[in-house]
Design an enzyme around this catalytic site. Structure first.
Site, PDB file in Angstrom:
ATOM      1  CB  CYS A   1      -0.995  -0.028   1.147  1.00 16.05           C
ATOM      2  SG  CYS A   1      -2.426   1.051   0.848  1.00 16.05           S
TER       3      CYS A   1
ATOM      4  CE  LYS B   1      -9.669   4.009   3.456  1.00 17.31           C
ATOM      5  NZ  LYS B   1      -9.761   3.926   4.936  1.00 17.31           N
TER       6      LYS B   1
ATOM      7  CG  HIS C   1      -4.154  -3.014   3.287  1.00 17.67           C
ATOM      8  ND1 HIS C   1      -2.980  -2.887   4.001  1.00 17.67           N
ATOM      9  CD2 HIS C   1      -4.517  -1.764   2.930  1.00 17.67           C
ATOM     10  CE1 HIS C   1      -2.646  -1.606   4.081  1.00 17.67           C
ATOM     11  NE2 HIS C   1      -3.562  -0.904   3.440  1.00 17.67           N
TER      12      HIS C   1
ATOM     13  CD  GLU D   1      -1.691  -5.965   5.313  1.00 16.18           C
ATOM     14  OE1 GLU D   1      -1.725  -4.775   5.706  1.00 16.18           O
ATOM     15  OE2 GLU D   1      -1.717  -6.278   4.112  1.00 16.18           O
TER      16      GLU D   1
ATOM     17  NE  ARG E   1      -7.055   3.665  11.569  1.00 15.59           N
ATOM     18  CZ  ARG E   1      -6.792   4.599  10.667  1.00 15.59           C
ATOM     19  NH1 ARG E   1      -6.554   5.854  11.038  1.00 15.59           N
ATOM     20  NH2 ARG E   1      -6.756   4.299   9.380  1.00 15.59           N
TER      21      ARG E   1
END
Length: 279
Positions: free
Chosen positions: A115, A136, A207, A209, A221
């Site tokens: 990323c 986003k 992503h 992971e 968040r």
């Protein structure tokens, strides 16, 4: 499937994410699922703490970045970081990161950039420009193999992967660069995987992971940090999008194949280098 009987590979990871403990756990998990034993070693950028003491919580999770340690490793990962809005030169550890990337190249270590880490490395190594997205790119999307690569072995021509970023790299510049390959992209023509096969460099923009709950945690968040802003929820992720219930782990197969393939490539790279060193 039984593990192949190789000594553990030593994989270094520069952890730049805000949720350091969760990021460490994610990479430990995905690498430990590979068919070859892996030992992970985590680092933090020293220059990020130039004007203050390194928090105890950071010291507990990672060691200061050191070139001496790099020479002992078999591969290296630079994680993402939620700083796409900053120019690279505005990042306080940018010079240290550039030096690290140059050292990885000098040591001929297989490199996986994820990323923002992939944005930074592609810019530093090849001069590719970063471009802000209108909103986003956030959710689980179908991706297509544009050009085959060994780390994509076992995946179907169209596969699912999670994306979460506010910026993209210039696709036209990537396609025009003789050293780079565009290996996979989303059906929306957003990057998924770019590589320089000769340099053992992978630039991963998904992503992979992330575990099942990670996109939800990222969304929570952001809205907690800035409740006054309106954030787009992750797309194609919840079984019930209206209530944001039951996040689905649609990329689990992609994750397993990708990291197992990458670790296998490192094993092959290490064996080839050892063979060259024999008298």
């Amino acid at each position: 499937m039984p593990r192949v009987a190789y000594p553990p590979l030593r994989i270094g990871i520069l952890n730049l994410m805000h949720d350091r403990a969760a990021t460490r756990a994610r990479f430990e998990y995905v690498l430990q699922q590979a068919n070859v034993a892996v030992q992970t070693e985590f680092f933090y950028p020293v220059s990020h703490y130039r004007q203050r003491a390194v928090p105890v919580s950071v010291q507990a999770l990672a060691a200061p970045l050191s070139e001496v340690e790099l020479a002992k490793l078999d591969g290296f990962i630079i994680t993402g970081a939620p700083i796409e809005h900053l120019a690279f030169c505005q990042v306080d550890y940018w010079a240290e990161l550039q030096t690290l990337i140059d050292q990885l190249v000098a040591h001929s270590l297989p490199q996986l950039y994820v990323c923002w880490g992939a944005m930074a490395a592609l810019h530093h190594l090849y001069g590719i420009d970063k471009v802000a997205l209108p909103q986003k790119y956030f959710g689980v999307y179908a991706n297509q193999i544009y050009q085959p690569h060994p780390v994509l072995m076992g995946l179907p021509p169209t596969f699912l992967a999670p994306h979460a970023r506010y910026a993209e790299m210039n696709r036209r510049q990537i396609l025009a660069h003789p050293a780079l390959q565009l290996n996979a992209e989303s059906v929306d023509h957003c990057l998924m995987l770019v590589s320089n096969p000769r340099a053992q460099q992978l630039f991963l923009y998904a992503h992979l992971e992330y575990e099942r709950e990670a996109l939800l945690a990222e969304y929570q968040r952001e809205i907690t940090a800035h409740p006054e802003r309106e954030y787009r929820q992750p797309q194609n992720y919840f079984a019930d999008p209206l209530t944001m219930q039951a996040p689905q782990f649609k990329w689990e197969t992609t994750q397993r194949h990708f990291f197992n393939n990458w670790v296998t490539q490192i094993t092959q790279h290490k064996a080839a280098a050892h063979k060259e060193d024999l008298p």
